[in-house]
Design a protein around this motif. Structure first.
Motif, mmCIF file in Angstrom:
data_model
loop_
_atom_site.group_PDB
_atom_site.id
_atom_site.type_symbol
_atom_site.label_atom_id
_atom_site.label_comp_id
_atom_site.label_asym_id
_atom_site.label_seq_id
_atom_site.Cartn_x
_atom_site.Cartn_y
_atom_site.Cartn_z
ATOM 1 N N GLY A 1 -2.389 -9.187 -14.520
ATOM 2 C CA GLY A 1 -1.072 -9.681 -14.159
ATOM 3 C C GLY A 1 -0.186 -8.561 -13.641
ATOM 4 N N SER A 2 1.045 -8.494 -14.136
ATOM 5 C CA SER A 2 1.951 -7.416 -13.744
ATOM 6 C C SER A 2 1.361 -6.053 -14.066
ATOM 7 C CB SER A 2 3.309 -7.570 -14.453
ATOM 8 O OG SER A 2 4.007 -8.696 -13.987
ATOM 9 N N SER A 3 0.632 -5.968 -15.152
ATOM 10 C CA SER A 3 0.013 -4.695 -15.544
ATOM 11 C C SER A 3 -1.055 -4.262 -14.535
ATOM 12 C CB SER A 3 -0.600 -4.821 -16.937
ATOM 13 O OG SER A 3 0.402 -5.081 -17.892
ATOM 14 N N TRP A 4 -1.723 -5.221 -13.916
ATOM 15 C CA TRP A 4 -2.683 -4.901 -12.859
ATOM 16 C C TRP A 4 -1.954 -4.316 -11.655
ATOM 17 C CZ3 TRP A 4 -6.595 -3.313 -10.424
ATOM 18 C CH2 TRP A 4 -6.930 -3.734 -9.142
ATOM 19 N N HIS A 5 -0.812 -4.865 -11.323
ATOM 20 C CA HIS A 5 -0.040 -4.321 -10.211
ATOM 21 C C HIS A 5 0.415 -2.895 -10.526
ATOM 22 C CE1 HIS A 5 1.012 -8.783 -9.300
ATOM 23 N NE2 HIS A 5 -0.208 -8.466 -8.909
ATOM 24 N N ALA A 6 0.815 -2.661 -11.771
ATOM 25 C CA ALA A 6 1.180 -1.306 -12.176
ATOM 26 C C ALA A 6 -0.016 -0.359 -12.062
ATOM 27 C CB ALA A 6 1.718 -1.310 -13.605
ATOM 28 N N ALA A 7 -1.195 -0.857 -12.405
ATOM 29 C CA ALA A 7 -2.405 -0.041 -12.321
ATOM 30 C C ALA A 7 -2.694 0.396 -10.887
ATOM 31 C CB ALA A 7 -3.603 -0.797 -12.894
ATOM 32 N N LEU A 8 -2.398 -0.472 -9.906
ATOM 33 C CA LEU A 8 -2.605 -0.113 -8.503
ATOM 34 C C LEU A 8 -1.747 1.079 -8.105
ATOM 35 C CD1 LEU A 8 -2.671 -3.680 -6.914
ATOM 36 C CD2 LEU A 8 -4.610 -2.101 -7.118
ATOM 37 N N VAL A 9 -0.504 1.093 -8.594
ATOM 38 C CA VAL A 9 0.360 2.248 -8.337
ATOM 39 C C VAL A 9 -0.168 3.455 -9.104
ATOM 40 C CG1 VAL A 9 2.709 3.149 -8.485
ATOM 41 C CG2 VAL A 9 2.333 0.729 -7.978
ATOM 42 N N GLY A 10 -0.619 3.226 -10.336
ATOM 43 C CA GLY A 10 -1.163 4.312 -11.143
ATOM 44 C C GLY A 10 -2.328 5.012 -10.481
ATOM 45 N N GLU A 11 -3.171 4.258 -9.791
ATOM 46 C CA GLU A 11 -4.301 4.859 -9.086
ATOM 47 C C GLU A 11 -3.827 5.912 -8.092
ATOM 48 O OE1 GLU A 11 -8.140 2.944 -7.054
ATOM 49 O OE2 GLU A 11 -6.299 2.588 -5.900
ATOM 50 N N LEU A 12 -2.824 5.588 -7.297
ATOM 51 C CA LEU A 12 -2.308 6.538 -6.323
ATOM 52 C C LEU A 12 -1.619 7.718 -7.011
ATOM 53 C CD1 LEU A 12 -0.823 4.065 -3.679
ATOM 54 C CD2 LEU A 12 -2.982 5.322 -3.572
ATOM 55 N N LEU A 13 -0.897 7.441 -8.097
ATOM 56 C CA LEU A 13 -0.229 8.519 -8.819
ATOM 57 C C LEU A 13 -1.231 9.523 -9.384
ATOM 58 C CD1 LEU A 13 2.470 6.435 -10.721
ATOM 59 C CD2 LEU A 13 2.937 8.248 -9.066
ATOM 60 N N PHE A 14 -2.284 9.011 -10.010
ATOM 61 C CA PHE A 14 -3.263 9.924 -10.609
ATOM 62 C C PHE A 14 -4.118 10.622 -9.554
ATOM 63 C CE2 PHE A 14 -2.402 7.417 -14.460
ATOM 64 C CZ PHE A 14 -2.205 8.459 -15.356
ATOM 65 N N ALA A 15 -4.419 9.931 -8.471
ATOM 66 C CA ALA A 15 -5.220 10.542 -7.408
ATOM 67 C C ALA A 15 -4.460 11.676 -6.731
ATOM 68 C CB ALA A 15 -5.630 9.492 -6.383
ATOM 69 N N GLN A 16 -3.164 11.472 -6.508
ATOM 70 C CA GLN A 16 -2.371 12.457 -5.762
ATOM 71 C C GLN A 16 -1.646 13.419 -6.707
ATOM 72 O OE1 GLN A 16 0.094 10.254 -2.971
ATOM 73 N NE2 GLN A 16 -1.621 9.001 -2.324
ATOM 74 N N THR A 17 -0.646 12.934 -7.389
ATOM 75 C CA THR A 17 0.145 13.793 -8.267
ATOM 76 C C THR A 17 -0.689 14.319 -9.438
ATOM 77 O OG1 THR A 17 2.139 12.572 -7.693
ATOM 78 C CG2 THR A 17 2.211 13.878 -9.709
ATOM 79 N N GLY A 18 -1.549 13.465 -9.979
ATOM 80 C CA GLY A 18 -2.393 13.896 -11.082
ATOM 81 C C GLY A 18 -3.558 14.771 -10.667
ATOM 82 N N ARG A 19 -3.760 14.899 -9.351
ATOM 83 C CA ARG A 19 -4.797 15.771 -8.775
ATOM 84 C C ARG A 19 -6.210 15.380 -9.205
ATOM 85 N NH1 ARG A 19 -1.705 21.692 -9.316
ATOM 86 N NH2 ARG A 19 0.216 20.993 -8.276
ATOM 87 N N LEU A 20 -6.406 14.095 -9.451
ATOM 88 C CA LEU A 20 -7.742 13.623 -9.817
ATOM 89 C C LEU A 20 -8.547 13.174 -8.609
ATOM 90 C CD1 LEU A 20 -6.980 11.527 -13.045
ATOM 91 C CD2 LEU A 20 -7.684 13.923 -12.865
ATOM 92 N N GLY A 21 -7.877 12.950 -7.476
ATOM 93 C CA GLY A 21 -8.585 12.520 -6.276
ATOM 94 C C GLY A 21 -9.395 11.269 -6.516
ATOM 95 N N PRO A 22 -10.634 11.232 -6.033
ATOM 96 C CA PRO A 22 -11.454 10.017 -6.171
ATOM 97 C C PRO A 22 -11.906 9.726 -7.601
ATOM 98 C CG PRO A 22 -12.727 11.800 -5.179
ATOM 99 C CD PRO A 22 -11.306 12.278 -5.240
ATOM 100 N N ARG A 23 -11.605 10.618 -8.529
ATOM 101 C CA ARG A 23 -11.941 10.322 -9.929
ATOM 102 C C ARG A 23 -11.057 9.222 -10.500
ATOM 103 N NH1 ARG A 23 -11.337 15.156 -13.584
ATOM 104 N NH2 ARG A 23 -9.990 16.083 -11.994
ATOM 105 N N ALA A 24 -9.905 8.972 -9.885
ATOM 106 C CA ALA A 24 -8.995 7.936 -10.350
ATOM 107 C C ALA A 24 -9.254 6.644 -9.595
ATOM 108 C CB ALA A 24 -7.546 8.374 -10.143
ATOM 109 N N ARG A 25 -9.378 5.556 -10.335
ATOM 110 C CA ARG A 25 -9.627 4.275 -9.690
ATOM 111 C C ARG A 25 -9.009 3.143 -10.507
ATOM 112 N NH1 ARG A 25 -15.455 1.598 -7.874
ATOM 113 N NH2 ARG A 25 -14.580 -0.372 -7.131
ATOM 114 N N ALA A 26 -8.286 2.267 -9.822
ATOM 115 C CA ALA A 26 -7.743 1.076 -10.468
ATOM 116 C C ALA A 26 -8.749 -0.058 -10.380
ATOM 117 C CB ALA A 26 -6.432 0.660 -9.803
ATOM 118 N N ALA A 27 -8.863 -0.820 -11.445
ATOM 119 C CA ALA A 27 -9.741 -1.996 -11.458
ATOM 120 C C ALA A 27 -9.146 -3.026 -12.398
ATOM 121 C CB ALA A 27 -11.154 -1.619 -11.890
ATOM 122 N N HIS A 28 -9.196 -4.278 -11.995
ATOM 123 C CA HIS A 28 -8.681 -5.371 -12.811
ATOM 124 C C HIS A 28 -9.476 -5.452 -14.111
ATOM 125 C CE1 HIS A 28 -7.444 -9.437 -13.927
ATOM 126 N NE2 HIS A 28 -6.483 -9.346 -13.010
ATOM 127 N N ALA A 29 -8.780 -5.607 -15.226
ATOM 128 C CA ALA A 29 -9.457 -5.584 -16.521
ATOM 129 C C ALA A 29 -10.482 -6.703 -16.659
ATOM 130 C CB ALA A 29 -8.418 -5.669 -17.643
#
Length: 293
Positions: A53-81
């Motif tokens: 739901g809304s938490s899935w939408h938050a996870a999509l933003v989280g993927e970009l945050l962790f990939a870029q700002t978190g410096r995880l690159g492709p190690r970060a991935r969002a997926a619906h629970a």
């Protein structure tokens, strides 16, 4: 137990205007947990960000945050629970999970957290205060559980907590300062628009389309969900490129388009969406949310 309201202001209205204050407090007293969780995520071979739901939408933003700002690159991935719990074969040895769940009771989220723990992966839960995801080693609270079922301030504070966690993971103090500036910006936005005038102008349309790109793909999905569940009206959320690859053909002149198009690498393509909508003959029936300095 909250008392139901039969007229305005509704509980969701209260939640919207509670956002600035909630954002000012969201990480207070949780710095130690954020740093401990960030250290685990930084060393993980893979980090899944998940929710429903809304938490899935938050996870999509989280993927970009962790990939870029978190410096995880492709190690970060969002997926619906639900998909992780029922369709994904294996999270991977040592893979970490960042689970977003406002009430902490979503069973697929708990299943994913359990899978990560079984493979020695770090587990982080971002929930409303007083809620808990069973088995999560690191628990981060956002706000008290809302009277409204639409999770408005819960969603905003979950995004802020994801940003704070990503900033700690990537040691990015600049993002932390930007998050600190959000409350004043949101307070200004809430006070400067004539919301009743906008509702009168764009109300009563056949269908509502909400389009964005990059992190605002999640914003578009979330906005459409809010129109569905709060106003009970037909609304669809799309990524800009996806909208232009077919769905636009179902748009008609009496529809309304909300286009989220701040400056950045996706801005030009978002403006193509506006041109398509104008060509359909919408009588000015689209509203572009622009960046305000």
């Amino acid at each position: 137990m909250s008392v139901p309201r039969s007229g305005h202001p509704y509980h969701m209205h209260d939640a919207m205007y509670a956002q600035p204050g909630a954002l000012r407090l969201v990480t207070r007293g949780q710095g130690t947990v954020i740093e401990a969780a960030a250290a685990k995520l930084a060393g993980a071979p893979h980090v899944w960000i998940t929710g429903v739901g809304s938490s899935w939408h938050a996870a999509l933003v989280g993927e970009l945050l962790f990939a870029q700002t978190g410096r995880l690159g492709p190690r970060a991935r969002a997926a619906h629970a639900f998909e992780l719990a029922h369709a994904w074969p294996d999270l991977g040895d040592g893979a970490a999970v960042v689970a977003v769940s406002h009430r902490g009771s979503q069973r697929d989220v708990a299943e994913v957290v359990g899978r990560a723990r079984s493979k020695n992966g770090a587990t982080v839960a971002i929930t409303g205060k007083g809620a808990a995801v069973p088995g999560a080693a690191h628990a981060l609270g956002t706000v008290d559980l809302e009277a409204s079922g639409c999770h408005t301030v819960s969603y905003t504070t979950a995004l802020a907590m994801l940003a704070a966690l990503a900033a700690a993971t990537g040691h990015d103090d600049a993002l932390g300062r930007e998050v600190d500036a959000l409350p004043d910006k949101i307070a200004l936005l809430l006070g400067q628009e004539a919301w009743e005038d906008l509702a009168a102008k764009f109300g009563g349309r056949r269908r509502y389309w909400v389009v964005g790109a990059g992190p605002n793909t999640a914003t578009a999905l979330e906005a459409a969900l809010k129109l569905n569940e709060a106003a009970w009206i037909p609304a669809l959320g799309f990524n800009a490129e996806q909208f232009l690859h077919g769905p636009w053909a179902a748009m008609e002149a009496d529809d309304a388009l909300v286009l989220i198009a701040p400056p950045g690498p996706t801005h030009a393509r978002c403006l193509d969406v506006a041109r398509v909508a104008a060509g359909i003959g919408g009588r000015g029936g689209f509203y572009e949310l622009k960046h305000r300095p």
